[in-house]
Design an enzyme around this catalytic site. Structure first.
Site, PDB file in Angstrom:
ATOM      1  N   ASP A  85       0.845  -1.201   0.000  1.00  0.00           N
ATOM      2  CA  ASP A  85       0.000   0.000   0.000  1.00  0.00           C
ATOM      3  C   ASP A  85       0.879   1.248   0.000  1.00  0.00           C
ATOM      4  O   ASP A  85       1.522   1.564   0.991  1.00  0.00           O
ATOM      5  CB  ASP A  85      -0.884   0.010   1.255  1.00  0.00           C
ATOM      6  CG  ASP A  85      -1.801   1.219   1.279  1.00  0.00           C
ATOM      7  OD1 ASP A  85      -2.954   1.102   0.824  1.00  0.00           O
ATOM      8  OD2 ASP A  85      -1.366   2.304   1.751  1.00  0.00           O
ATOM      9  N   TYR A 135       3.479   9.595  -0.460  1.00  0.00           N
ATOM     10  CA  TYR A 135       4.559   9.014   0.346  1.00  0.00           C
ATOM     11  C   TYR A 135       5.930   9.192  -0.325  1.00  0.00           C
ATOM     12  O   TYR A 135       6.962   8.962   0.303  1.00  0.00           O
ATOM     13  CB  TYR A 135       4.317   7.521   0.622  1.00  0.00           C
ATOM     14  CG  TYR A 135       2.974   7.197   1.236  1.00  0.00           C
ATOM     15  CD1 TYR A 135       2.224   8.175   1.903  1.00  0.00           C
ATOM     16  CD2 TYR A 135       2.421   5.925   1.156  1.00  0.00           C
ATOM     17  CE1 TYR A 135       0.980   7.888   2.440  1.00  0.00           C
ATOM     18  CE2 TYR A 135       1.188   5.630   1.707  1.00  0.00           C
ATOM     19  CZ  TYR A 135       0.463   6.613   2.338  1.00  0.00           C
ATOM     20  OH  TYR A 135      -0.770   6.316   2.872  1.00  0.00           O
ATOM     21  N   LYS A 143      -2.348   5.907  -4.438  1.00  0.00           N
ATOM     22  CA  LYS A 143      -3.421   6.876  -4.175  1.00  0.00           C
ATOM     23  C   LYS A 143      -3.175   8.204  -4.891  1.00  0.00           C
ATOM     24  O   LYS A 143      -2.027   8.617  -5.075  1.00  0.00           O
ATOM     25  CB  LYS A 143      -3.538   7.129  -2.660  1.00  0.00           C
ATOM     26  CG  LYS A 143      -3.577   5.853  -1.848  1.00  0.00           C
ATOM     27  CD  LYS A 143      -3.760   6.082  -0.366  1.00  0.00           C
ATOM     28  CE  LYS A 143      -3.477   4.789   0.396  1.00  0.00           C
ATOM     29  NZ  LYS A 143      -2.053   4.610   0.752  1.00  0.00           N
ATOM     30  N   HIS A 202      -7.281   9.885  -2.303  1.00  0.00           N
ATOM     31  CA  HIS A 202      -6.673   9.833  -0.962  1.00  0.00           C
ATOM     32  C   HIS A 202      -7.522  10.505   0.124  1.00  0.00           C
ATOM     33  O   HIS A 202      -7.568  10.038   1.260  1.00  0.00           O
ATOM     34  CB  HIS A 202      -5.284  10.484  -1.045  1.00  0.00           C
ATOM     35  CG  HIS A 202      -4.299   9.977  -0.047  1.00  0.00           C
ATOM     36  ND1 HIS A 202      -2.972   9.831  -0.323  1.00  0.00           N
ATOM     37  CD2 HIS A 202      -4.443   9.580   1.238  1.00  0.00           C
ATOM     38  CE1 HIS A 202      -2.339   9.368   0.743  1.00  0.00           C
ATOM     39  NE2 HIS A 202      -3.213   9.208   1.700  1.00  0.00           N
TER      40      HIS A 202
HETATM   41  N1  LIG Z   1      -5.190   6.468   3.360  1.00  0.00           N
HETATM   42  C1  LIG Z   1      -4.634   7.223   4.284  1.00  0.00           C
HETATM   43  O1  LIG Z   1      -4.954   8.420   4.431  1.00  0.00           O
HETATM   44  C2  LIG Z   1      -3.591   6.634   5.185  1.00  0.00           C
HETATM   45  C3  LIG Z   1      -3.175   7.329   6.335  1.00  0.00           C
HETATM   46  C4  LIG Z   1      -2.227   6.741   7.158  1.00  0.00           C
HETATM   47  C5  LIG Z   1      -1.690   5.490   6.834  1.00  0.00           C
HETATM   48  N2  LIG Z   1      -2.084   4.846   5.703  1.00  0.00           N
HETATM   49  C6  LIG Z   1      -1.494   3.532   5.303  1.00  0.00           C
HETATM   50  O2  LIG Z   1      -1.563   2.644   6.417  1.00  0.00           O
HETATM   51  C7  LIG Z   1      -0.249   2.155   6.694  1.00  0.00           C
HETATM   52  C8  LIG Z   1      -0.092   1.802   8.159  1.00  0.00           C
HETATM   53  O3  LIG Z   1      -0.369   2.898   8.993  1.00  0.00           O
HETATM   54  P1  LIG Z   1       0.741   3.713   9.788  1.00  0.00           P
HETATM   55  O4  LIG Z   1       2.045   3.555   9.098  1.00  0.00           O
HETATM   56  O5  LIG Z   1       0.202   5.074  10.004  1.00  0.00           O
HETATM   57  O6  LIG Z   1       0.780   3.038  11.237  1.00  0.00           O
HETATM   58  P2  LIG Z   1       0.777   1.567  11.890  1.00  0.00           P
HETATM   59  O7  LIG Z   1       0.937   0.522  10.861  1.00  0.00           O
HETATM   60  O8  LIG Z   1      -0.374   1.523  12.805  1.00  0.00           O
HETATM   61  O9  LIG Z   1       2.092   1.627  12.806  1.00  0.00           O
HETATM   62  C9  LIG Z   1       3.370   1.779  12.284  1.00  0.00           C
HETATM   63  C10 LIG Z   1       4.317   2.010  13.452  1.00  0.00           C
HETATM   64  O10 LIG Z   1       4.365   0.879  14.318  1.00  0.00           O
HETATM   65  C11 LIG Z   1       5.698   0.361  14.398  1.00  0.00           C
HETATM   66  N3  LIG Z   1       5.576  -1.113  14.344  1.00  0.00           N
HETATM   67  C12 LIG Z   1       5.177  -1.856  13.285  1.00  0.00           C
HETATM   68  N4  LIG Z   1       5.139  -3.154  13.605  1.00  0.00           N
HETATM   69  C13 LIG Z   1       5.524  -3.246  14.889  1.00  0.00           C
HETATM   70  C14 LIG Z   1       5.691  -4.336  15.769  1.00  0.00           C
HETATM   71  N5  LIG Z   1       5.432  -5.586  15.391  1.00  0.00           N
HETATM   72  N6  LIG Z   1       6.111  -4.087  17.037  1.00  0.00           N
HETATM   73  C15 LIG Z   1       6.367  -2.822  17.431  1.00  0.00           C
HETATM   74  N7  LIG Z   1       6.228  -1.748  16.645  1.00  0.00           N
HETATM   75  C16 LIG Z   1       5.806  -1.945  15.368  1.00  0.00           C
HETATM   76  C17 LIG Z   1       6.439   0.939  13.213  1.00  0.00           C
HETATM   77  O11 LIG Z   1       7.784   1.175  13.508  1.00  0.00           O
HETATM   78  P3  LIG Z   1       9.018   0.444  12.718  1.00  0.00           P
HETATM   79  O12 LIG Z   1       8.934   0.875  11.279  1.00  0.00           O
HETATM   80  O13 LIG Z   1      10.207   0.983  13.439  1.00  0.00           O
HETATM   81  O14 LIG Z   1       8.817  -1.035  12.906  1.00  0.00           O
HETATM   82  C18 LIG Z   1       5.711   2.282  13.006  1.00  0.00           C
HETATM   83  O15 LIG Z   1       6.256   3.257  13.876  1.00  0.00           O
HETATM   84  C19 LIG Z   1       0.637   3.300   6.203  1.00  0.00           C
HETATM   85  O16 LIG Z   1       1.997   2.907   6.098  1.00  0.00           O
HETATM   86  C20 LIG Z   1      -0.034   3.646   4.901  1.00  0.00           C
HETATM   87  O17 LIG Z   1       0.313   2.706   3.906  1.00  0.00           O
HETATM   88  C21 LIG Z   1      -3.049   5.384   4.872  1.00  0.00           C
END
Ligand SMILES: NC(=O)c1ccc[n+]([C@@H]2O[C@H](COP(=O)([O-])OP(=O)(O)OC[C@H]3O[C@@H](n4cnc5c(N)ncnc54)[C@H](OP(=O)(O)O)[C@@H]3O)[C@@H](O)[C@H]2O)c1
Length: 282
Positions: free
Chosen positions: A46, A51, A76, A109
């Site tokens: 994704d 990004y 997106k 988006h």
């Molecule tokens: N459509 C939208 O508007 C929108 C908005 C936000 C996000 N997104 C998408 O959703 C994806 C995921 O959301 P997100 O990146 O905001 O947050 P998330 O997946 O909820 O959390 C990511 C964070 O958690 C840490 N992490 C991941 N796995 C872990 C584990 N097993 N143990 C401990 N810590 C862990 C990562 O650090 P490390 O990298 O250091 O492991 C990072 O800091 C995004 O990357 C993006 O593709 C879409």
């Protein structure tokens, strides 16, 4: 396709229920992405123009040697590219950066839109018409939206022909928009949940820690499993190889109803992601 379970969208395509998030928050790791593709069998990625890593993702796909037909690539369209012509061109540019002839899923988006002389609703409809045409041409095999609320979805259905195949919205134990989920289910719009770990914040909550200990799983696995059992497509992000592997090992256990309800009770309507006007205008 992949060894991970899939869900069928109304486009007829099958999306893997768990994918790898690629947002710019926390940086990008090329090695971790290669590891995900090469060592973990992860096939759902994704990303987004916003990004700034579509080109790197394309490079990793090419270096991995994974066949195109095995992959599910979502990207997106940023609101600065809304409008029929700009959206069409932005999609083709994303394809080029990713080195792909087609996208598996292309999302608007955000619902916010700003083109002088037009209402946001008009801009969304015009932009969606561009996505519909990209869908009809096969350049986007599925099309959807992100961060759309019920009224945005209602308007789009009144103004356009294709009902979005998926709506991607913030979804984690502290943010469970059930009314929107129910609406999407009713309309056959698959619900994609982002930030499933609440950007890591859910991983230290005492209730999650207790449930994780009970199942012998990690807090991240509990959060991801909870999303999946709620019927949500989920896209955890990590730049660490061991965490990516961990986050996808969520198909060998089942959360009991009482534990599902305990996690659901953590909902406080707290949103981690906000779009600020100047950010998307630029
Ligand atoms: N459509 C939208 O508007 C929108 C908005 C936000 C996000 N997104 C998408 O959703 C994806 C995921 O959301 P997100 O990146 O905001 O947050 P998330 O997946 O909820 O959390 C990511 C964070 O958690 C840490 N992490 C991941 N796995 C872990 C584990 N097993 N143990 C401990 N810590 C862990 C990562 O650090 P490390 O990298 O250091 O492991 C990072 O800091 C995004 O990357 C993006 O593709 C879409």
């Amino acid at each position: 396709m992949a060894k991970y379970p899939t869900v069928q969208l109304s486009s007829g395509q099958h999306i893997p229920v768990v994918g790898l998030g690629m947002s710019h928050d926390g940086g990008y790791s090329h090695n971790a992405l290669l590891y995900a593709l090469g060592n973990c069998g992860i096939r759902h990625i994704d990303t987004a123009k916003r990004y700034g890593n579509e080109e790197l993702v394309g490079k990793a796909i090419s270096e991995s040697g994974v066949k195109r037909e095995e992959l599910w690539i979502t990207t997106k369209l940023w609101p600065g590219d809304y409008g029929y012509e700009k959206a069409t061109q932005a999609c083709l540019n994303s394809c080029e950066r990713l080195g792909l002839e087609y996208l598996d899923l292309y999302l608007m988006h955000w619902p916010d839109a700003d083109i002088p002389g037009k209402s946001a609703r008009e801009v969304r409809a015009e932009t969606w018409t561009a996505l519909e045409d990209l869908y009809y041409k096969g350049i986007c095999r599925s099309i959807g939206v992100s961060n759309f609320l019920i009224h945005h979805l209602e308007q789009l259905q009144e103004d356009c022909s294709v009902v979005p195949h998926l709506n991607q919205v913030e979804y984690h134990p502290f943010q469970r928009p059930q009314e929107l989920v129910d609406y999407c289910v009713k309309k056959n719009i698959v619900f994609g949940g982002y930030s499933p770990l609440a950007k890591g914040e859910a991983l230290t909550h005492p209730a999650i820690l207790k449930i994780a200990k009970h199942y012998g799983k990690t807090p991240a696995q509990i959060c991801i499993r909870w999303s999946i059992q709620n019927g949500i497509i989920t896209i955890p992000k990590s730049t660490k190889e061991n965490r990516i592997r961990e986050n996808f090992q969520v198909f060998d256990f089942h959360l009991q109803q009482t534990d599902m309800e305990r996690i659901s009770s953590l909902h406080s309507d707290r949103k981690l992601i906000h779009l600020t006007y100047p950010l998307w205008k630029g």
